[in-house]
Design a protein around this motif. Structure first.
Motif, PDB file in Angstrom:
ATOM      1  N   GLU A   1       0.821  -1.213   0.000  1.00 45.70           N
ATOM      2  CA  GLU A   1       0.000   0.000   0.000  1.00 45.70           C
ATOM      3  C   GLU A   1       0.853   1.261   0.000  1.00 45.70           C
ATOM      4  OE1 GLU A   1      -3.142   0.008   2.882  1.00 45.70           O
ATOM      5  OE2 GLU A   1      -3.677  -2.068   2.430  1.00 45.70           O
ATOM      6  N   SER A   2       2.114   1.127   0.383  1.00 43.43           N
ATOM      7  CA  SER A   2       3.015   2.288   0.401  1.00 43.43           C
ATOM      8  C   SER A   2       3.350   2.788  -1.004  1.00 43.43           C
ATOM      9  CB  SER A   2       4.303   1.946   1.152  1.00 43.43           C
ATOM     10  OG  SER A   2       4.988   0.897   0.489  1.00 43.43           O
ATOM     11  N   LEU A   3       3.108   1.974  -2.019  1.00 46.97           N
ATOM     12  CA  LEU A   3       3.322   2.387  -3.402  1.00 46.97           C
ATOM     13  C   LEU A   3       1.964   2.630  -4.055  1.00 46.97           C
ATOM     14  CD1 LEU A   3       6.031  -0.151  -4.685  1.00 46.97           C
ATOM     15  CD2 LEU A   3       6.388   2.087  -3.656  1.00 46.97           C
ATOM     16  N   MET A   4       1.854   3.761  -4.743  1.00 54.48           N
ATOM     17  CA  MET A   4       0.592   4.029  -5.438  1.00 54.48           C
ATOM     18  C   MET A   4       0.468   3.120  -6.654  1.00 54.48           C
ATOM     19  SD  MET A   4       1.243   7.606  -7.406  1.00 54.48           S
ATOM     20  CE  MET A   4       1.677   7.508  -9.127  1.00 54.48           C
ATOM     21  N   ASN A   5      -0.744   2.956  -7.151  1.00 51.14           N
ATOM     22  CA  ASN A   5      -0.956   2.191  -8.374  1.00 51.14           C
ATOM     23  C   ASN A   5      -0.513   3.023  -9.562  1.00 51.14           C
ATOM     24  OD1 ASN A   5      -2.073  -0.111  -7.173  1.00 51.14           O
ATOM     25  ND2 ASN A   5      -4.097   0.819  -7.121  1.00 51.14           N
ATOM     26  N   ARG A   6       0.161   2.381 -10.509  1.00 51.36           N
ATOM     27  CA  ARG A   6       0.555   3.066 -11.737  1.00 51.36           C
ATOM     28  C   ARG A   6      -0.701   3.401 -12.530  1.00 51.36           C
ATOM     29  NH1 ARG A   6       3.189  -0.410 -14.928  1.00 51.36           N
ATOM     30  NH2 ARG A   6       4.159   1.218 -16.162  1.00 51.36           N
ATOM     31  N   ARG A   7      -0.727   4.557 -13.149  1.00 54.96           N
ATOM     32  CA  ARG A   7      -1.909   5.046 -13.851  1.00 54.96           C
ATOM     33  C   ARG A   7      -1.872   4.781 -15.349  1.00 54.96           C
ATOM     34  NH1 ARG A   7       0.193   8.558 -10.622  1.00 54.96           N
ATOM     35  NH2 ARG A   7       0.923   9.971 -12.241  1.00 54.96           N
ATOM     36  N   TYR A   8      -0.716   4.454 -15.916  1.00 52.93           N
ATOM     37  CA  TYR A   8      -0.629   4.190 -17.354  1.00 52.93           C
ATOM     38  C   TYR A   8       0.505   3.221 -17.613  1.00 52.93           C
ATOM     39  CZ  TYR A   8       3.073   7.748 -17.120  1.00 52.93           C
ATOM     40  OH  TYR A   8       4.201   8.455 -16.783  1.00 52.93           O
ATOM     41  N   GLY A   9       0.511   2.687 -18.831  1.00 50.38           N
ATOM     42  CA  GLY A   9       1.477   1.658 -19.189  1.00 50.38           C
ATOM     43  C   GLY A   9       0.903   0.278 -18.878  1.00 50.38           C
ATOM     44  N   VAL A  10       1.661  -0.749 -19.180  1.00 50.05           N
ATOM     45  CA  VAL A  10       1.231  -2.120 -18.891  1.00 50.05           C
ATOM     46  C   VAL A  10       1.290  -2.329 -17.383  1.00 50.05           C
ATOM     47  CG1 VAL A  10       1.711  -4.571 -19.263  1.00 50.05           C
ATOM     48  CG2 VAL A  10       2.071  -2.933 -21.120  1.00 50.05           C
ATOM     49  N   THR A  11       0.224  -2.856 -16.810  1.00 46.10           N
ATOM     50  CA  THR A  11       0.181  -3.024 -15.347  1.00 46.10           C
ATOM     51  C   THR A  11      -0.070  -4.472 -14.926  1.00 46.10           C
ATOM     52  OG1 THR A  11      -2.169  -2.451 -15.315  1.00 46.10           O
ATOM     53  CG2 THR A  11      -0.592  -0.653 -14.946  1.00 46.10           C
ATOM     54  N   SER A  12      -0.164  -5.405 -15.872  1.00 42.88           N
ATOM     55  CA  SER A  12      -0.379  -6.805 -15.502  1.00 42.88           C
ATOM     56  C   SER A  12       0.970  -7.510 -15.362  1.00 42.88           C
ATOM     57  CB  SER A  12      -1.237  -7.517 -16.557  1.00 42.88           C
ATOM     58  OG  SER A  12      -0.608  -7.463 -17.808  1.00 42.88           O
ATOM     59  N   ALA A  13       1.018  -8.459 -14.456  1.00 39.79           N
ATOM     60  CA  ALA A  13       2.248  -9.227 -14.228  1.00 39.79           C
ATOM     61  C   ALA A  13       2.489 -10.170 -15.398  1.00 39.79           C
ATOM     62  CB  ALA A  13       2.145 -10.029 -12.934  1.00 39.79           C
ATOM     63  N   ASP A  14       3.757 -10.476 -15.653  1.00 38.99           N
ATOM     64  CA  ASP A  14       4.081 -11.481 -16.660  1.00 38.99           C
ATOM     65  C   ASP A  14       3.722 -12.858 -16.100  1.00 38.99           C
ATOM     66  OD1 ASP A  14       5.051  -9.486 -18.259  1.00 38.99           O
ATOM     67  OD2 ASP A  14       7.133 -10.130 -18.190  1.00 38.99           O
ATOM     68  N   ALA A  15       3.346 -13.757 -16.964  1.00 36.43           N
ATOM     69  CA  ALA A  15       2.926 -15.091 -16.553  1.00 36.43           C
ATOM     70  C   ALA A  15       4.124 -15.989 -16.249  1.00 36.43           C
ATOM     71  CB  ALA A  15       2.069 -15.729 -17.641  1.00 36.43           C
ATOM     72  N   GLN A  16       4.181 -16.512 -15.054  1.00 35.15           N
ATOM     73  CA  GLN A  16       5.081 -17.603 -14.663  1.00 35.15           C
ATOM     74  C   GLN A  16       6.578 -17.304 -14.747  1.00 35.15           C
ATOM     75  OE1 GLN A  16       3.658 -20.366 -13.346  1.00 35.15           O
ATOM     76  NE2 GLN A  16       1.638 -19.497 -13.710  1.00 35.15           N
ATOM     77  N   THR A  17       6.992 -16.062 -14.732  1.00 31.04           N
ATOM     78  CA  THR A  17       8.424 -15.785 -14.888  1.00 31.04           C
ATOM     79  C   THR A  17       9.224 -16.125 -13.632  1.00 31.04           C
ATOM     80  OG1 THR A  17       8.005 -13.438 -14.438  1.00 31.04           O
ATOM     81  CG2 THR A  17       8.211 -14.109 -16.744  1.00 31.04           C
ATOM     82  N   ARG A  18       8.639 -15.957 -12.455  1.00 33.01           N
ATOM     83  CA  ARG A  18       9.374 -16.366 -11.241  1.00 33.01           C
ATOM     84  C   ARG A  18       9.541 -17.876 -11.207  1.00 33.01           C
ATOM     85  NH1 ARG A  18       6.956 -13.903  -6.130  1.00 33.01           N
ATOM     86  NH2 ARG A  18       8.715 -14.944  -5.164  1.00 33.01           N
ATOM     87  N   GLU A  19       8.526 -18.602 -11.623  1.00 30.16           N
ATOM     88  CA  GLU A  19       8.615 -20.056 -11.670  1.00 30.16           C
ATOM     89  C   GLU A  19       9.638 -20.503 -12.711  1.00 30.16           C
ATOM     90  OE1 GLU A  19       4.622 -18.843 -10.089  1.00 30.16           O
ATOM     91  OE2 GLU A  19       5.898 -18.192 -11.738  1.00 30.16           O
ATOM     92  N   LEU A  20       9.647 -19.836 -13.852  1.00 30.18           N
ATOM     93  CA  LEU A  20      10.642 -20.139 -14.878  1.00 30.18           C
ATOM     94  C   LEU A  20      12.052 -19.872 -14.354  1.00 30.18           C
ATOM     95  CD1 LEU A  20      11.433 -20.941 -17.760  1.00 30.18           C
ATOM     96  CD2 LEU A  20      11.001 -18.566 -18.449  1.00 30.18           C
ATOM     97  N   ALA A  21      12.230 -18.775 -13.640  1.00 30.27           N
ATOM     98  CA  ALA A  21      13.542 -18.462 -13.056  1.00 30.27           C
ATOM     99  C   ALA A  21      13.989 -19.574 -12.104  1.00 30.27           C
ATOM    100  CB  ALA A  21      13.503 -17.116 -12.337  1.00 30.27           C
TER     101      ALA A  21
END
Length: 171
Positions: free
Chosen positions: A55-75
């Motif tokens: 909550e200490s970070l505001m939500n970004r208002r523009y640009g891509v805001t969805s997480a990439d799929a499965q990249t932490r798992e791939l890492a």
């Protein structure tokens, strides 16, 4: 991840050594950043795999805001495979924040959108990347940086590179 699970991912490749301008940022407290030190000249960054939405970070208002799929798992899978096959460890710099809060692959203006806490987080991510690059270059004289990305469309494909045609890959 098992062999029946399909990852949606792409990697952008950069060669090191990097210029001193790669990042002059100073590290900030990195409670939302995972850094694993490696022994090989390989750095893997995961900029959009985070799920934390402080909550200490505001939500970004523009640009891509969805997480990439499965990249932490791939890492994690890459980490295991590198250790098994090469007998050493890659460096990892993983942003744990959700992309709706921070996009470290963008310039700081778009990435943090005037949020001072997000700007510090952006600087911490880039400082960690720069530190890994300095250490890899100092030890090996060169290195390879793989920046993992994913997508969320319905086609269950693995994508290698960007803007490459099938003929290019077959060659």
């Amino acid at each position: 991840m098992n062999t029946t699970f399909r990852i949606l991912a792409a990697a952008a490749v950069l060669c090191l050594p990097v210029s001193p301008a790669f990042c002059q940022a100073q590290a900030a407290p990195a409670s939302f950043l995972e850094v694993k030190e490696g022994t090989l000249p390989l750095i893997i960054t995961v900029p959009h795999g985070g799920s934390l939405k402080p909550e200490s970070l505001m939500n970004r208002r523009y640009g891509v805001t969805s997480a990439d799929a499965q990249t932490r798992e791939l890492a994690a899978e890459i980490d295991t495979a590198v250790q098994q096959r090469l007998g050493g460890k890659a460096w990892f710099v993983i942003n744990l924040r959700h992309r709706s809060k921070l996009d470290p692959n963008r310039d700081i203006t778009e990435a943090a959108q005037e949020d001072a806490a997000a700007q510090q987080a952006w600087k911490a991510f880039h400082a960690a990347c720069a530190q890994a690059a300095r250490e890899v270059t100092a030890k090996h004289g060169w290195g390879l940086l793989l920046d993992l990305h994913g997508h969320r469309h319905e086609e269950p494909n693995v994508e290698v590179g960007m803007l490459l045609r099938g003929d290019d890959l077959r060659n």
